[in-house]
Design a protein around this motif. Structure first.
Motif, PDB file in Angstrom:
ATOM      1  N   GLU A   1      31.277  35.594  43.460  1.00 61.37           N
ATOM      2  CA  GLU A   1      32.673  35.903  43.194  1.00 61.37           C
ATOM      3  C   GLU A   1      32.757  36.889  42.046  1.00 61.37           C
ATOM      4  OE1 GLU A   1      36.414  33.435  41.514  1.00 61.37           O
ATOM      5  OE2 GLU A   1      35.372  32.556  43.230  1.00 61.37           O
TER       6      GLU A   1
ATOM      7  N   HIS B   1      38.216  39.299  41.660  1.00 61.05           N
ATOM      8  CA  HIS B   1      38.753  38.307  42.596  1.00 61.05           C
ATOM      9  C   HIS B   1      39.364  37.126  41.862  1.00 61.05           C
ATOM     10  CE1 HIS B   1      35.674  40.157  45.462  1.00 61.05           C
ATOM     11  NE2 HIS B   1      36.867  40.603  45.811  1.00 61.05           N
ATOM     12  N   ARG B   2      38.739  36.685  40.776  1.00 61.98           N
ATOM     13  CA  ARG B   2      39.294  35.577  39.990  1.00 61.98           C
ATOM     14  C   ARG B   2      40.635  35.972  39.376  1.00 61.98           C
ATOM     15  NH1 ARG B   2      33.914  34.921  38.341  1.00 61.98           N
ATOM     16  NH2 ARG B   2      34.336  36.106  36.448  1.00 61.98           N
TER      17      ARG B   2
ATOM     18  N   ARG C   1      42.686  38.308  40.436  1.00 60.85           N
ATOM     19  CA  ARG C   1      43.663  38.489  41.512  1.00 60.85           C
ATOM     20  C   ARG C   1      44.157  37.129  42.011  1.00 60.85           C
ATOM     21  NH1 ARG C   1      41.398  42.077  45.978  1.00 60.85           N
ATOM     22  NH2 ARG C   1      41.584  43.634  44.332  1.00 60.85           N
TER      23      ARG C   1
END
Length: 58
Positions: free
Chosen positions: A8, A12-13, A15
Motif C-alpha cells: 500500500e 492510497h492511505r 486518499r
C-alpha cells in the motif's frame, strides 16, 4: 537491483482517509436535511405549537 514492492502506497492511505472524511461529512449533511424535513413536515401550524394567533378552534 531488486525493488521492494509495497502493498500500500502512502498516497492510497491519504486518499482513503480523505474519502472516509468526505463520506462522513456527506452522511451528516443528509441526516441534517432529513431531520429538518421531518421537523417541517411534522409541524401542524394550527396546533398550540404553531404560529401565534392561529389557535385551533374546537
Amino acid at each position: 537491483m531488486a525493488t521492494q514492492i509495497r502493498a500500500e502506497h502512502e498516497l492510497h492511505r491519504r486518499r482513503l482517509s480523505r474519502n472516509v472524511g468526505l463520506g462522513v461529512v456527506l452522511l451528516l449533511l443528509v441526516a441534517l436535511v432529513f431531520g429538518l424535513t421531518i421537523a417541517k413536515v411534522g409541524t401542524d401550524p394550527s396546533d398550540e405549537l404553531g404560529v401565534p394567533g392561529t389557535e385551533a378552534t374546537q
